[in-house]
Design a protein around this motif. Sequence first.
Motif, PDB file in Angstrom:
ATOM      1  N   ARG A  51       0.833  -1.207   0.000  1.00  0.00           N
ATOM      2  CA  ARG A  51       0.000   0.000   0.000  1.00  0.00           C
ATOM      3  C   ARG A  51       0.865   1.253   0.000  1.00  0.00           C
ATOM      4  NH1 ARG A  51      -4.100  -2.011  -1.872  1.00  0.00           N
ATOM      5  NH2 ARG A  51      -5.897  -2.533  -0.601  1.00  0.00           N
ATOM      6  N   ALA A  52       1.930   1.241   0.777  1.00  0.00           N
ATOM      7  CA  ALA A  52       2.821   2.404   0.825  1.00  0.00           C
ATOM      8  C   ALA A  52       3.482   2.636  -0.529  1.00  0.00           C
ATOM      9  CB  ALA A  52       3.854   2.226   1.928  1.00  0.00           C
ATOM     10  N   LYS A  53       3.857   1.557  -1.204  1.00  0.00           N
ATOM     11  CA  LYS A  53       4.425   1.687  -2.551  1.00  0.00           C
ATOM     12  C   LYS A  53       3.392   2.245  -3.518  1.00  0.00           C
ATOM     13  CE  LYS A  53       7.049  -1.428  -4.407  1.00  0.00           C
ATOM     14  NZ  LYS A  53       7.974  -0.454  -4.989  1.00  0.00           N
ATOM     15  N   GLN A  54       2.135   1.791  -3.396  1.00  0.00           N
ATOM     16  CA  GLN A  54       1.075   2.331  -4.248  1.00  0.00           C
ATOM     17  C   GLN A  54       0.895   3.822  -4.009  1.00  0.00           C
ATOM     18  OE1 GLN A  54      -2.257  -0.148  -3.213  1.00  0.00           O
ATOM     19  NE2 GLN A  54      -1.829  -1.641  -4.816  1.00  0.00           N
ATOM     20  N   ALA A  55       1.138   4.255  -2.788  1.00  0.00           N
ATOM     21  CA  ALA A  55       1.027   5.681  -2.449  1.00  0.00           C
ATOM     22  C   ALA A  55       2.248   6.467  -2.917  1.00  0.00           C
ATOM     23  CB  ALA A  55       0.843   5.847  -0.943  1.00  0.00           C
ATOM     24  N   GLY A  56       3.249   5.765  -3.425  1.00  0.00           N
ATOM     25  CA  GLY A  56       4.427   6.430  -3.964  1.00  0.00           C
ATOM     26  C   GLY A  56       5.584   6.589  -2.995  1.00  0.00           C
ATOM     27  N   LEU A  57       5.493   6.006  -1.811  1.00  0.00           N
ATOM     28  CA  LEU A  57       6.591   6.132  -0.854  1.00  0.00           C
ATOM     29  C   LEU A  57       7.797   5.318  -1.326  1.00  0.00           C
ATOM     30  CD1 LEU A  57       4.032   6.854   0.958  1.00  0.00           C
ATOM     31  CD2 LEU A  57       5.438   6.099   2.852  1.00  0.00           C
ATOM     32  N   PRO A  58       8.980   5.906  -1.248  1.00  0.00           N
ATOM     33  CA  PRO A  58      10.190   5.146  -1.564  1.00  0.00           C
ATOM     34  C   PRO A  58      10.498   4.161  -0.425  1.00  0.00           C
ATOM     35  CG  PRO A  58      10.760   7.384  -0.922  1.00  0.00           C
ATOM     36  CD  PRO A  58       9.259   7.314  -0.952  1.00  0.00           C
ATOM     37  N   LEU A  59      11.234   3.107  -0.747  1.00  0.00           N
ATOM     38  CA  LEU A  59      11.528   2.073   0.249  1.00  0.00           C
ATOM     39  C   LEU A  59      12.159   2.616   1.533  1.00  0.00           C
ATOM     40  CD1 LEU A  59      12.669  -0.990  -1.910  1.00  0.00           C
ATOM     41  CD2 LEU A  59      10.411  -0.494  -0.956  1.00  0.00           C
ATOM     42  N   PRO A  60      13.097   3.573   1.469  1.00  0.00           N
ATOM     43  CA  PRO A  60      13.638   4.096   2.733  1.00  0.00           C
ATOM     44  C   PRO A  60      12.568   4.748   3.614  1.00  0.00           C
ATOM     45  CG  PRO A  60      15.108   4.659   0.927  1.00  0.00           C
ATOM     46  CD  PRO A  60      13.849   4.094   0.311  1.00  0.00           C
ATOM     47  N   ASP A  61      11.618   5.440   3.000  1.00  0.00           N
ATOM     48  CA  ASP A  61      10.534   6.043   3.781  1.00  0.00           C
ATOM     49  C   ASP A  61       9.595   4.981   4.338  1.00  0.00           C
ATOM     50  OD1 ASP A  61      11.551   8.551   3.394  1.00  0.00           O
ATOM     51  OD2 ASP A  61       9.917   9.271   2.114  1.00  0.00           O
ATOM     52  N   ILE A  62       9.367   3.924   3.568  1.00  0.00           N
ATOM     53  CA  ILE A  62       8.520   2.831   4.064  1.00  0.00           C
ATOM     54  C   ILE A  62       9.193   2.182   5.266  1.00  0.00           C
ATOM     55  CG2 ILE A  62       7.511   0.577   3.535  1.00  0.00           C
ATOM     56  CD1 ILE A  62       7.279   1.559   0.588  1.00  0.00           C
ATOM     57  N   ARG A  63      10.483   1.967   5.170  1.00  0.00           N
ATOM     58  CA  ARG A  63      11.225   1.380   6.291  1.00  0.00           C
ATOM     59  C   ARG A  63      11.136   2.277   7.521  1.00  0.00           C
ATOM     60  NH1 ARG A  63      15.898   0.420   3.969  1.00  0.00           N
ATOM     61  NH2 ARG A  63      16.670   2.500   4.424  1.00  0.00           N
ATOM     62  N   ALA A  64      11.337   3.579   7.330  1.00  0.00           N
ATOM     63  CA  ALA A  64      11.264   4.526   8.455  1.00  0.00           C
ATOM     64  C   ALA A  64       9.861   4.553   9.045  1.00  0.00           C
ATOM     65  CB  ALA A  64      11.676   5.923   7.992  1.00  0.00           C
ATOM     66  N   PHE A  65       8.854   4.529   8.198  1.00  0.00           N
ATOM     67  CA  PHE A  65       7.462   4.530   8.649  1.00  0.00           C
ATOM     68  C   PHE A  65       7.160   3.290   9.489  1.00  0.00           C
ATOM     69  CE2 PHE A  65       3.270   2.713   7.337  1.00  0.00           C
ATOM     70  CZ  PHE A  65       2.458   3.504   8.120  1.00  0.00           C
ATOM     71  N   LEU A  66       7.551   2.119   8.984  1.00  0.00           N
ATOM     72  CA  LEU A  66       7.250   0.869   9.683  1.00  0.00           C
ATOM     73  C   LEU A  66       8.092   0.685  10.936  1.00  0.00           C
ATOM     74  CD1 LEU A  66       6.809  -1.543   6.647  1.00  0.00           C
ATOM     75  CD2 LEU A  66       5.013  -0.578   8.108  1.00  0.00           C
ATOM     76  N   ALA A  67       9.284   1.252  10.952  1.00  0.00           N
ATOM     77  CA  ALA A  67      10.187   1.073  12.097  1.00  0.00           C
ATOM     78  C   ALA A  67       9.968   2.106  13.189  1.00  0.00           C
ATOM     79  CB  ALA A  67      11.638   1.128  11.627  1.00  0.00           C
ATOM     80  N   ALA A  68       9.257   3.166  12.868  1.00  0.00           N
ATOM     81  CA  ALA A  68       9.090   4.257  13.826  1.00  0.00           C
ATOM     82  C   ALA A  68       8.318   3.779  15.054  1.00  0.00           C
ATOM     83  CB  ALA A  68       8.366   5.438  13.178  1.00  0.00           C
ATOM     84  N   GLY A  69       8.975   3.828  16.199  1.00  0.00           N
ATOM     85  CA  GLY A  69       8.313   3.502  17.447  1.00  0.00           C
ATOM     86  C   GLY A  69       7.600   4.709  18.031  1.00  0.00           C
ATOM     87  N   ASP A  70       7.986   5.865  17.549  1.00  0.00           N
ATOM     88  CA  ASP A  70       7.431   7.130  18.018  1.00  0.00           C
ATOM     89  C   ASP A  70       6.395   7.625  17.008  1.00  0.00           C
ATOM     90  OD1 ASP A  70       7.052   9.680  19.118  1.00  0.00           O
ATOM     91  OD2 ASP A  70       8.809  10.494  18.094  1.00  0.00           O
ATOM     92  N   PRO A  71       5.156   7.830  17.433  1.00  0.00           N
ATOM     93  CA  PRO A  71       4.129   8.306  16.494  1.00  0.00           C
ATOM     94  C   PRO A  71       4.515   9.599  15.781  1.00  0.00           C
ATOM     95  CG  PRO A  71       3.093   7.581  18.532  1.00  0.00           C
ATOM     96  CD  PRO A  71       4.587   7.567  18.764  1.00  0.00           C
ATOM     97  N   ALA A  72       5.242  10.479  16.439  1.00  0.00           N
ATOM     98  CA  ALA A  72       5.652  11.739  15.797  1.00  0.00           C
ATOM     99  C   ALA A  72       6.596  11.465  14.629  1.00  0.00           C
ATOM    100  CB  ALA A  72       6.308  12.661  16.815  1.00  0.00           C
ATOM    101  N   ALA A  73       7.526  10.539  14.805  1.00  0.00           N
ATOM    102  CA  ALA A  73       8.458  10.191  13.723  1.00  0.00           C
ATOM    103  C   ALA A  73       7.703   9.560  12.557  1.00  0.00           C
ATOM    104  CB  ALA A  73       9.529   9.242  14.241  1.00  0.00           C
ATOM    105  N   ARG A  74       6.748   8.710  12.877  1.00  0.00           N
ATOM    106  CA  ARG A  74       5.941   8.064  11.836  1.00  0.00           C
ATOM    107  C   ARG A  74       5.152   9.115  11.061  1.00  0.00           C
ATOM    108  NH1 ARG A  74       3.593   4.422  14.865  1.00  0.00           N
ATOM    109  NH2 ARG A  74       1.841   5.749  15.413  1.00  0.00           N
ATOM    110  N   LYS A  75       4.582  10.068  11.779  1.00  0.00           N
ATOM    111  CA  LYS A  75       3.787  11.116  11.127  1.00  0.00           C
ATOM    112  C   LYS A  75       4.665  12.014  10.263  1.00  0.00           C
ATOM    113  CE  LYS A  75       0.047  11.047  14.440  1.00  0.00           C
ATOM    114  NZ  LYS A  75      -0.710  11.746  15.467  1.00  0.00           N
TER     115      LYS A  75
END
Length: 130
Positions: A51-75
């Motif tokens: 889904r993230a790829k369909q939204a156009g997110l690059p793999l490094p951003d997908i990794r950061a999004f999924l790995a973010a333990g902090d909601p602020a970092a994810r946002k």
Amino acid sequence: MTIGEVADHFGLPAHVLRHWESVGLLCPARVTGGRRRYTRDDLFRVASILRAKQAGLPLPDIRAFLAAGDPAARKDVLRRNHGVLQARMAALRSALDLLEAGLSCSHEDISTCPNYRTHLAELVEVGGGG
């Protein structure tokens, strides 16, 4: 599930799952002989990546999004990509409007159709007039 089963389930080549693992997006459990075993949580992770790829997110951003333990970092990751996706959606909406104008046109020469031309006007206008 095995890598082949997961690949088939999502319609992906197995090498894509291996690549995602190599860049830190997936970490399936290993069983005897080092074979991968994917859990239901892994399936949700693969679905998230897709889904993230369909939204156009690059793999490094997908990794950061999924790995973010902090909601602020994810946002932060999501905010960076939000505007880009909105622009893509606006461009797609405009393209769809143009196709629909073409479908509703009965002119022999579509380039003379006023409705069709309306959808192209912003591309034609030069220097505010013309």
